[in-house]
Write an enzyme that holds these catalytic residues in place. Structure first.
Site, PDB file in Angstrom:
ATOM      1  N   ALA A  71       0.721  -1.185  -0.049  1.00  0.00           N
ATOM      2  CA  ALA A  71       0.061  -0.002   0.007  1.00  0.00           C
ATOM      3  C   ALA A  71       0.897   1.296  -0.128  1.00  0.00           C
ATOM      4  O   ALA A  71       2.065   1.128   0.418  1.00  0.00           O
ATOM      5  CB  ALA A  71      -1.039  -0.001   1.201  1.00  0.00           C
ATOM      6  N   ASP A  72       0.373   2.340  -0.559  1.00  0.00           N
ATOM      7  CA  ASP A  72       0.966   3.603  -0.468  1.00  0.00           C
ATOM      8  C   ASP A  72      -0.081   4.666  -0.109  1.00  0.00           C
ATOM      9  O   ASP A  72      -1.043   4.561  -0.685  1.00  0.00           O
ATOM     10  CB  ASP A  72       1.736   4.017  -1.819  1.00  0.00           C
ATOM     11  N   THR A  73       0.088   5.680   0.711  1.00  0.00           N
ATOM     12  CA  THR A  73      -0.920   6.539   1.270  1.00  0.00           C
ATOM     13  C   THR A  73      -0.374   8.057   0.601  1.00  0.00           C
ATOM     14  O   THR A  73       0.804   8.217   1.008  1.00  0.00           O
ATOM     15  CB  THR A  73      -1.177   6.596   2.674  1.00  0.00           C
ATOM     16  N   GLY A 108      -3.385   3.659  -2.326  1.00  0.00           N
ATOM     17  CA  GLY A 108      -3.218   2.659  -3.579  1.00  0.00           C
ATOM     18  C   GLY A 108      -2.798   1.274  -2.685  1.00  0.00           C
ATOM     19  O   GLY A 108      -2.045   1.257  -1.962  1.00  0.00           O
TER      20      GLY A 108
END
Length: 189
Positions: A71-73, A108
């Site tokens: 994940a990437d925020t 994402g």
């Protein structure tokens, strides 16, 4: 209901993501790989979040007989991406920008299993009250938000005192949209 049949690797050192994974009942191990988090120019914040999560997942190869979750925020204000602050002055600058404004949080998420890559993102609108420089300094000095996109954590003082309301997933702002993740795991064959 999702029945876990494969071992899961969470490719994140984020204690918030780890806590959320445990809270939805998943058993997992943590494995990290060094990944270039740069991205092509011209991408929207949502595309950036997905691009980086996919880069993290691809570092694991095909993930045979297991599921890898990455994940990437991204925090964005008027289309400008506010990453993790590099120092106190950078954190102050970011938090001043967020004061009294509404911004977006995009996370994402990518799942990879047996050569299959599934990616999605979630979006949450976050409305902040105006804060003084004194409050910003108090927050930075006491909560050290240097590992957080946008220089704040919704689960700490900033979220409790400054965030007036959110539209969308609270867990997305923490870094992992759990409802969408759970659904993606159910759909992953």
């Amino acid at each position: 209901m999702y029945q876990q049949q494969h071992s899961i690797i969470l490719a994140s050192k984020s204690p918030r993501r780890q806590e959320l994974m445990r809270l939805i009942g998943l058993e997992f191990t943590i494995e990290l790989k060094e990944v270039d988090e740069s991205y092509p120019e011209g991408l929207t914040p949502a595309q950036v979040a997905v691009h980086i999560s996919e880069q993290k997942a691809k570092a694991f190869g095909n993930a045979e007989h297991k599921i890898v979750i990455t994940a990437d925020t991204i925090v964005a204000l008027d289309g400008e991406i506010l990453g993790k602050p590099t120092d106190k002055a950078h954190a102050q600058e970011m938090l001043r920008k967020l004061s009294g404004r509404t911004h977006e949080v995009y996370t994402g998420v990518t799942l990879i299993k047996d050569h299959k890559l599934v990616s999605f993102y979630d979006l949450t609108q976050v409305h902040c009250k105006e804060v003084s420089d004194e409050e910003i300094d108090f927050y930075i000095d006491n909560y050290q938000p240097y590992d957080k996109a946008g220089a704040y954590g919704v689960q700490d003082w900033w979220g409790l005192v400054v965030v007036k309301r959110i539209e969308g997933s609270y867990t997305n702002v923490m870094g992992l949209p759990t409802e969408k993740l759970y659904q993606a795991l159910e759909n992953l064959k």
